[in-house]
Design a protein around this motif. Structure first.
Motif, PDB file in Angstrom:
ATOM      1  N   LEU A 118      33.932  25.070   1.250  1.00 26.07           N
ATOM      2  CA  LEU A 118      35.106  25.332   2.074  1.00 26.07           C
ATOM      3  C   LEU A 118      34.811  25.130   3.561  1.00 26.07           C
ATOM      4  CD1 LEU A 118      36.710  28.464   0.373  1.00 26.07           C
ATOM      5  CD2 LEU A 118      37.665  26.162   0.519  1.00 26.07           C
ATOM      6  N   TYR A 119      33.576  25.354   3.976  1.00 33.15           N
ATOM      7  CA  TYR A 119      33.220  25.141   5.378  1.00 33.15           C
ATOM      8  C   TYR A 119      33.303  23.649   5.718  1.00 33.15           C
ATOM      9  CZ  TYR A 119      31.456  29.938   6.106  1.00 33.15           C
ATOM     10  OH  TYR A 119      31.333  31.288   6.261  1.00 33.15           O
ATOM     11  N   PHE A 120      32.751  22.817   4.855  1.00 35.33           N
ATOM     12  CA  PHE A 120      32.812  21.371   5.102  1.00 35.33           C
ATOM     13  C   PHE A 120      34.256  20.871   5.041  1.00 35.33           C
ATOM     14  CE2 PHE A 120      28.379  21.843   3.768  1.00 35.33           C
ATOM     15  CZ  PHE A 120      27.735  21.080   4.730  1.00 35.33           C
ATOM     16  N   LYS A 121      35.008  21.394   4.095  1.00 37.81           N
ATOM     17  CA  LYS A 121      36.407  20.971   3.979  1.00 37.81           C
ATOM     18  C   LYS A 121      37.179  21.336   5.245  1.00 37.81           C
ATOM     19  CE  LYS A 121      40.216  20.926   0.658  1.00 37.81           C
ATOM     20  NZ  LYS A 121      40.687  21.395  -0.663  1.00 37.81           N
ATOM     21  N   ALA A 122      36.901  22.514   5.795  1.00 36.13           N
ATOM     22  CA  ALA A 122      37.572  22.932   7.021  1.00 36.13           C
ATOM     23  C   ALA A 122      37.199  22.032   8.193  1.00 36.13           C
ATOM     24  CB  ALA A 122      37.213  24.383   7.337  1.00 36.13           C
ATOM     25  N   LEU A 123      35.947  21.613   8.252  1.00 36.99           N
ATOM     26  CA  LEU A 123      35.515  20.708   9.324  1.00 36.99           C
ATOM     27  C   LEU A 123      36.236  19.377   9.263  1.00 36.99           C
ATOM     28  CD1 LEU A 123      31.622  20.878   9.664  1.00 36.99           C
ATOM     29  CD2 LEU A 123      33.317  21.544  11.371  1.00 36.99           C
ATOM     30  N   GLU A 124      36.370  18.844   8.052  1.00 41.07           N
ATOM     31  CA  GLU A 124      36.927  17.499   7.895  1.00 41.07           C
ATOM     32  C   GLU A 124      38.450  17.486   7.766  1.00 41.07           C
ATOM     33  OE1 GLU A 124      34.311  14.375   6.307  1.00 41.07           O
ATOM     34  OE2 GLU A 124      33.920  15.860   4.740  1.00 41.07           O
ATOM     35  N   GLN A 125      39.009  18.557   7.225  1.00 44.39           N
ATOM     36  CA  GLN A 125      40.447  18.561   6.964  1.00 44.39           C
ATOM     37  C   GLN A 125      41.204  19.625   7.749  1.00 44.39           C
ATOM     38  OE1 GLN A 125      41.293  18.501   2.730  1.00 44.39           O
ATOM     39  NE2 GLN A 125      39.506  17.230   2.297  1.00 44.39           N
ATOM     40  N   GLY A 126      40.481  20.460   8.468  1.00 43.16           N
ATOM     41  CA  GLY A 126      41.136  21.506   9.235  1.00 43.16           C
ATOM     42  C   GLY A 126      41.591  22.656   8.348  1.00 43.16           C
ATOM     43  N   LEU A 127      42.129  23.686   8.993  1.00 40.66           N
ATOM     44  CA  LEU A 127      42.693  24.822   8.278  1.00 40.66           C
ATOM     45  C   LEU A 127      44.201  24.828   8.510  1.00 40.66           C
ATOM     46  CD1 LEU A 127      40.209  27.764   8.974  1.00 40.66           C
ATOM     47  CD2 LEU A 127      40.515  26.500   6.853  1.00 40.66           C
ATOM     48  N   LEU A 139      36.257  17.119  12.781  1.00 43.20           N
ATOM     49  CA  LEU A 139      35.657  15.812  12.531  1.00 43.20           C
ATOM     50  C   LEU A 139      36.690  14.719  12.295  1.00 43.20           C
ATOM     51  CD1 LEU A 139      32.582  16.757  10.302  1.00 43.20           C
ATOM     52  CD2 LEU A 139      32.695  16.486  12.774  1.00 43.20           C
ATOM     53  N   ALA A 140      37.949  14.970  12.662  1.00 37.10           N
ATOM     54  CA  ALA A 140      38.981  13.943  12.503  1.00 37.10           C
ATOM     55  C   ALA A 140      38.605  12.704  13.318  1.00 37.10           C
ATOM     56  CB  ALA A 140      40.337  14.475  12.973  1.00 37.10           C
ATOM     57  N   GLY A 141      38.536  11.562  12.654  1.00 40.49           N
ATOM     58  CA  GLY A 141      38.211  10.316  13.330  1.00 40.49           C
ATOM     59  C   GLY A 141      36.747  10.112  13.645  1.00 40.49           C
ATOM     60  N   VAL A 142      35.882  11.032  13.230  1.00 42.97           N
ATOM     61  CA  VAL A 142      34.448  10.932  13.524  1.00 42.97           C
ATOM     62  C   VAL A 142      33.743  10.211  12.383  1.00 42.97           C
ATOM     63  CG1 VAL A 142      32.320  12.233  13.901  1.00 42.97           C
ATOM     64  CG2 VAL A 142      34.465  13.028  14.923  1.00 42.97           C
ATOM     65  N   GLU A 143      32.946   9.217  12.704  1.00 39.36           N
ATOM     66  CA  GLU A 143      32.129   8.532  11.699  1.00 39.36           C
ATOM     67  C   GLU A 143      30.860   9.349  11.482  1.00 39.36           C
ATOM     68  OE1 GLU A 143      32.596   5.873   9.837  1.00 39.36           O
ATOM     69  OE2 GLU A 143      34.627   5.563  10.606  1.00 39.36           O
ATOM     70  N   ALA A 144      30.735   9.942  10.319  1.00 34.74           N
ATOM     71  CA  ALA A 144      29.584  10.801  10.045  1.00 34.74           C
ATOM     72  C   ALA A 144      28.951  10.431   8.716  1.00 34.74           C
ATOM     73  CB  ALA A 144      30.016  12.267  10.017  1.00 34.74           C
TER      74      ALA A 144
END
Length: 282
Positions: free
Chosen positions: A98-107, A178-183
């Motif tokens: 859920l932490y990674f999902k929040a980083l990539e998809q927001g809350l 991380l929206a738009g971030v190439e990781a």
């Protein structure tokens, strides 16, 4: 750089190696390793590990605090921004999906649902998937008809806000950290037999190296069983031993079983929620 995987898969060692190569700073994404009370039972990086490269968000929360995904996201956002501004690479590592999902998809910032709506649908009987399809066909198509909890949530959101759940989720994605971030995204998934053997050996080692004393110290705080820190694997099992309810050998076996069950849940969740990562078997 993101590194995830089930417990005992070798995430911390890989994170240190890559952080040394890339000039990185490690940022914790494990919901239990944030608690300062449980260094041993949560397999937090050792002081020696932390001396090799900078580590952030480890052991910074007291056990008496009910830390949440939202609080972690705020803390992680600040740390990641600071790492970027310093010219270094954030290496985000952990096992909490859920932490990674929040980083990539927001809350999703969903308005508070009126209690009467929540109570009505959580007590409802019958074919709730069909009820959802009448209101939000997109959510009904995505959700398994047997996933009652998520179906109820989708109905509540639609009825309480007048908008489908994915409306709020899309709004959150646009502002994700991380929206738009190439990781680079690495998921460690060793052979299951190997992983279980590692987890079993590690639990035995944690008990021998102070896990019992760590659990005793936490129990002495008198925290309620619903506090997140009390749900860490090892606490319940050591508590049973300390109370004289279970011999130590049985408590260890119970902790090992709980760890294997947790590994299964982690892998199942990741397979359904976060596809497309670079998978490593070792």
């Amino acid at each position: 750089m993101l590194i995830a995987g089930p417990t005992a898969s070798g995430k911390s060692a890989l994170a240190i190696a890559l952080a040394l190569e890339e000039g990185g700073v490690i940022v914790n994404a494990d919901a239990m390793q944030v608690y300062r009370d449980l260094r041993i039972l949560t397999a937090r990086p050792s002081e020696e590990d932390e001396s090799q490269v900078p580590h952030r968000l480890y052991g910074h929360v007291p056990g008496a605090s009910a830390y949440s995904v939202a609080r972690w996201l705020a803390d992680a956002s600040a740390e990641i921004d600071a790492v970027w501004r310093s010219g270094r690479v954030p290496v985000i590592v952990g096992g909490t999906g859920l932490y990674f999902k929040a980083l990539e998809q927001g809350l999703a910032d969903i308005p508070l649902i009126p209690p009467d709506i929540t109570e009505k649908w959580r007590a409802a009987k019958g074919d709730l998937h069909a009820e959802l399809a009448k209101r939000d066909k997109g959510a009904a198509a995505r959700l398994n008809p047997n996933d009652r909890q998520r179906i109820i949530r989708a109905i509540e959101v639609f009825e309480g806000t007048g908008k489908p759940l994915d409306h709020w989720q899309r709004a959150a994605q646009g502002s994700a950290v991380l929206a738009g971030v190439e990781a680079r995204r690495i998921f460690l998934n060793p052979d299951r037999k190997t992983l279980h053997a590692r987890a079993n050996a590690r639990f035995e080692r944690m008990v021998k190296e102070g896990g019992i004393e760590e659990a005793r110290s936490l129990l002495e705080q008198g925290l309620g069983p619903n506090m997140p820190v009390m749900k860490a694997i090892g606490v319940k099992q050591m508590a049973a031993y300390l109370a004289g309810q279970t011999p130590l050998e049985e408590a260890v076996k119970a902790g090992q079983t709980a760890t294997r069950q947790y590994i299964k849940r982690q892998l199942t969740w990741w397979r359904h929620q976060m596809p497309g990562w670079e998978e490593r078997r070792a």
